[in-house]
Design an enzyme around this catalytic site. Structure first.
Site, PDB file in Angstrom:
ATOM      1  N   CYS A  15      -5.579  44.651-120.650  1.00 30.79           N
ATOM      2  CA  CYS A  15      -6.153  43.514-121.371  1.00 30.79           C
ATOM      3  C   CYS A  15      -7.622  43.793-121.667  1.00 30.79           C
ATOM      4  CB  CYS A  15      -5.994  42.213-120.579  1.00 30.79           C
ATOM      5  SG  CYS A  15      -6.856  42.245-118.998  1.00 30.79           S
ATOM      6  N   CYS A  18     -10.060  44.534-118.857  1.00 33.34           N
ATOM      7  CA  CYS A  18     -10.144  45.911-118.365  1.00 33.34           C
ATOM      8  C   CYS A  18     -11.233  46.673-119.102  1.00 33.34           C
ATOM      9  CB  CYS A  18      -8.804  46.626-118.555  1.00 33.34           C
ATOM     10  SG  CYS A  18      -7.440  45.882-117.637  1.00 33.34           S
ATOM     11  N   CYS A  83      16.218  77.512-128.274  1.00 37.61           N
ATOM     12  CA  CYS A  83      17.086  76.598-127.524  1.00 37.61           C
ATOM     13  C   CYS A  83      16.240  75.766-126.572  1.00 37.61           C
ATOM     14  CB  CYS A  83      18.164  77.356-126.753  1.00 37.61           C
ATOM     15  SG  CYS A  83      17.499  78.416-125.455  1.00 37.61           S
ATOM     16  N   CYS A  86      13.794  77.365-124.150  1.00 43.96           N
ATOM     17  CA  CYS A  86      12.489  77.785-124.674  1.00 43.96           C
ATOM     18  C   CYS A  86      11.470  76.651-124.529  1.00 43.96           C
ATOM     19  CB  CYS A  86      12.607  78.177-126.142  1.00 43.96           C
ATOM     20  SG  CYS A  86      13.699  79.573-126.463  1.00 43.96           S
ATOM     21  N   ASP A 494       6.528  34.202-127.789  1.00 43.16           N
ATOM     22  CA  ASP A 494       5.388  33.319-127.990  1.00 43.16           C
ATOM     23  C   ASP A 494       5.783  32.322-129.081  1.00 43.16           C
ATOM     24  OD1 ASP A 494       2.619  32.401-128.154  1.00 43.16           O
ATOM     25  OD2 ASP A 494       2.575  33.515-130.046  1.00 43.16           O
ATOM     26  N   ASP A 693       2.097  37.804-131.074  1.00 39.42           N
ATOM     27  CA  ASP A 693       1.280  38.261-132.199  1.00 39.42           C
ATOM     28  C   ASP A 693      -0.224  38.121-131.977  1.00 39.42           C
ATOM     29  OD1 ASP A 693       1.176  35.447-132.323  1.00 39.42           O
ATOM     30  OD2 ASP A 693       0.756  35.531-134.474  1.00 39.42           O
ATOM     31  N   ASP A 697      -1.605  37.309-126.280  1.00 37.57           N
ATOM     32  CA  ASP A 697      -0.295  37.844-125.897  1.00 37.57           C
ATOM     33  C   ASP A 697      -0.385  39.275-125.383  1.00 37.57           C
ATOM     34  OD1 ASP A 697       1.085  35.510-126.747  1.00 37.57           O
ATOM     35  OD2 ASP A 697       0.984  36.211-128.816  1.00 37.57           O
TER      36      ASP A 697
END
Length: 800
Positions: A15, A18, A83, A86, A494, A693, A697
């Site tokens: 969020c 942070c 393949c 690899c 929401d 949106d 949220d």
């Protein structure tokens, strides 16, 4: 020394709080002058004095705060992989390097994404490591034309080698068929039967056309692993050198030159089909890229001039003529038109654009001329972001692919052992002393067991599925999100802007005297015309739609907490709450409308009085989107539990839920508690998809098992989500779940048939029931069939 500025990618933020925490933590460091953290892009721009603090100390501070750091991310094009073994070997080799945080190699795309710390390792070191592992690596460019040219050059080179190999192998194949009794009628030139002639034809196929297999096998064995090249090299070399031995001792019978040559030719044919099919799997992105025009018409020095699209800069004014594609994102300055945005949103109906509206690159202007100010150009356009997200999803690895990676890591050594055991059993038990029979069975085992199909099973489906999803307006950010979406059992919506339109609309206009309806509507709309409040805008917009003109307003007075008081055409208008009527001693007339009923439906009710007489009742509400009810009904029919999560009061929320067909409502939830509600559902064993949106949220979108952001919402919400729905239509949520289900089903089909093919093919080859050239054909067909099955996803027609 001057200050240095560095951009650092950060993971773990959930969020905006942070981001603020990291900013404050970095700014406390001595030597750091500025720190700006963008939660949406998950990046920090840090300016610091290198004489006082080092970059590693900045990184350590971020980690101490509980977040992780990715300094650089390199995108590489890799050639030479044959393949899954690899790609697995490259991943392991890079991951063991100091400073490499992660390495993800995509066999189908022939790309690698490497996250690394430039303080510990440089890009050149990474490229050299890949080369030491036996492959060629170059830094991936953003030039789509270059990538397309590279793919075309690869196909042309494979085609050229295939033609040469086929021309040299055809006479050898001719001689092989001539040995069968049912082809005794065939004419075979004598020279074709000459062992030295056969040797001459097989040698360039073995060592020039087949050089790539030897190089790949040598690199794999040198690095302590094995891949498809090892199997092909062992099988074809055994046939070739045994034939050479017979020629040298003077034998003209039992030669296997055709086996080695035809095997290499068939494998090349399969690789060519793969290359063509893999090119088709990115058609969705190519189509989007081709929609963006290469030329833009801009206004420069009072004139309109044509310039290359890459020369368009922010603030340029562009002229978009009828029928033309929009070159960049921008804002309409003048003009009006309808714009086809289907290539971005999947919505077929054109969208009307007027002054102030946004237009986006690659959309098509339908009928009017527009002047647009460029707001996002180059990599910052919506189209470029869509392409970036889809490419990242295609390049990421789904959890289900781990099974294929584990199998391919041990597959080749096991097959070599099986081939040796097959040879010994045939030589000593089945046909004692018959070296040719034993060799034939061993070669068939080696060739049919190539794990190409296993390695292609997952990435080709992810490529095709995510590309098709992008075409209908659904952007999966990672392959993991595409796989996990199908497993959700609860969808949390929401309300505002997600289920509802997000803008209030006038829903009821009740009047005492019906003959005065239009006059009263005009007075109400004019009274609110000077207000910026969303409710006021709803009333004014409704009036403008219903009436040709609005009367001029003479005076305007806002009464906080009550409403407004205006004068129009000599009349005094009161418009607001019931308390406003009481304040001016206007008698309330209950016969006009049932106020309790409208309030019970979650509507905002206002009262209008003219010259002291209560004349009208107006109701405004945020109405649900046209398709919300259908989408929710379809989700419930799929067995999903649907919940509405909102900060609104219970009565309003319940009214909207009843209209939309939602049984479970969680109302009165503050924005910072939405994530807690999602975690609570998860603690009850639910697998939760959150659909929202807004900025509020974002935390819930981040903590949900699958976060789905509406493309009509904020950038923060879209960055926090796992899936972006480019159109604000909830039917896209249904499409998302269905696309995930179809893609995972396709992956499982591919994995099943790839494993079943080897499980059945190896015993048949070991039993001597499969000629080596047929084993080669079957091996090539298995890879092509996996890719073609994945491409079916590009033709999926969802009912929406």
């Amino acid at each position: 020394m001057d200050n240095q500025k560095r951009e650092i990618a950060i993971t773990g933020m959930t969020c905006a709080a942070c981001a603020n925490r990291i900013e404050k933590g970095l700014q406390r460091l001595e030597g750091v002058s500025t720190a700006n953290v963008n939660f949406a892009t998950e990046k920090a721009a840090v300016t610091y004095d290198p004489d006082q603090i080092g970059l590693q100390e900045v990184e350590q501070q971020i980690r101490k705060l509980g977040y992780d750091v990715i300094i650089e991310e390199a995108h590489l094009d890799i050639t030479g992989m044959t393949c899954a073994a690899c790609s697995t070997r490259i991943e392991k080799g890079l991951s063991r390097m100091s400073g490499i945080k992660s390495a993800n190699v995509n066999l189908a795309l022939e790309t690698a994404t490497v996250s690394y710390d430039p303080a510990a390792v440089q890009l050149i070191d990474i490229l050299q490591k890949v080369q030491k592992l036996g492959y060629e690596a170059t830094q991936r460019t953003d030039d789509t034309a270059d990538q397309t040219d590279h793919r075309q050059r690869e196909i042309q080179e494979k085609t050229r080698k295939l033609i040469i190999s086929a021309v040299l192998s055809l006479p050898l194949l001719w001689t092989m068929f001539a040995h069968f009794s049912f082809t005794s009628w065939m004419y075979v030139p004598n020279i074709f039967m000459n062992p030295y002639f056969q040797w001459a034809l097989a040698t360039p196929v073995q060592f020039w056309i087949g050089a790539t297999f030897y190089k790949g096998a040598y690199s794999a064995l040198r690095n302590g692993s094995a891949n498809m090249d090892v199997l092909v090299s062992l099988g074809t070399s055994a046939a070739y050198f045994y034939s050479v031995y017979l020629v040298l001792i003077g034998s003209v019978h039992g030669l296997y030159f055709e086996t080695s040559a035809v095997l290499i030719t068939l494998i090349l044919l399969g690789k060519l089909f793969e290359a063509r099919a893999k090119g088709r799997s990115s058609d969705a992105i190519q189509k989007l890229m081709k929609l963006q025009p290469q030329i833009a018409i801009v206004e420069r020095n009072g004139e309109t001039v044509e310039i290359p699209i890459q020369d368009v800069t922010l603030g340029d004014v562009l002229v978009i003529r009828p029928g033309a594609s929009v070159p960049v994102d921008g804002t309409v300055l003048s003009g009006a038109s309808a714009v086809d945005e289907s290539m971005l949103t999947g919505e077929s109906l054109p969208v009307d654009k007027q002054i102030g509206d946004k237009v986006f690159a690659a959309t098509v202007n339908a009928n009017g001329s527009l002047r647009v100010e460029a707001s996002n150009v180059g990599k910052d356009t919506v189209l470029s972001n869509i392409i970036r997200v889809v490419e990242e999803a295609q390049g990421s690895k789904a959890p289900i692919q781990r099974l294929a990676d584990r199998i391919s890591g041990v597959f080749v050594p096991i097959v070599v052992r099986i081939a040796i055991i097959t040879f010994l059993i045939w030589y000593f038990a089945v046909t004692p002393g018959n070296f040719a029979e034993a060799l034939t069975s061993m070669i068939a085992v080696l060739v049919i067991a190539c794990p190409c199909a296993l390695g292609l099973a997952t990435p080709t489906s992810i490529m095709a599925g995510s590309g098709r999803a992008a075409e209908i307006g659904v952007l999966f950010k990672t392959a993991e999100a595409m796989e996990q979406t199908r497993s959700i059992d609860t969808v949390v919506f929401d309300k505002t802007g997600t289920i509802t339109k997000g803008l209030p609309e006038l829903t009821d206009f009740h009047v005492k005297d019906e003959s005065a309806r239009n006059q009263l509507l005009g007075l109400a709309a004019a009274s609110e015309s000077d207000s910026e409040h969303p409710v006021a805008k709803a009333i004014t917009s409704y009036g403008i739609e219903q009436l040709p003109t609005l009367p001029p307003i003479e005076t305007f007075e806002a009464i906080p907490g009550y409403g407004i008081r205006t004068a129009i055409e000599g009349q005094t208008i009161l418009l607001g709450t019931k308390k406003l009527l009481a304040r001016y001693e206007v008698p309330f007339d209950p016969s006009i409308a049932s106020v309790d009923q409208m309030e019970g439906q979650g509507k905002t009710v206002m009262f209008m009085a003219v010259d002291g007489v209560h004349e009208a009742v107006i109701a405004v509400a945020d109405t649900i989107k046209e398709t919300s009810k259908q989408a929710i009904a379809e989700l419930r029919a799929m067995g999903l539990d649907v919940i509405m999560l909102t900060g609104d009061q219970q009565m309003t929320a319940q009214a909207i839920a009843n209209t939309a067909g939602i049984e479970h409502v969680i109302a009165g939830v503050l924005p910072d508690r939405k994530a807690e509600v999602v975690r609570s559902l998860q603690s009850d064993g639910k697998r939760v998809a959150m659909v929202g949106d807004g900025i509020n949220d974002a935390p819930a979108l981040a903590v949900a098992d699958i976060g789905m952001a509406m493309g009509t919402g904020t950038a923060v919400a879209m960055e926090a989500a796992d899936v972006t729905l480019m159109h604000g239509d909830l039917l896209r949520v249904v499409d998302t779940v269905q696309m995930s289900e179809l893609t995972v089903r396709n992956i499982k089909q591919n994995l099943f048939w790839a494993l079943a093919y080897n499980s059945i093919g190896i015993p048949i080859a070991a039993a001597g029931l499969l000629a080596p050239w047929l084993a080669g054909a079957a091996m090539a067909f298995s890879s092509v069939s996996v890719v073609l099955n994945a491409l079916r996803l590009q033709r999926v027609n969802l009912k929406h």
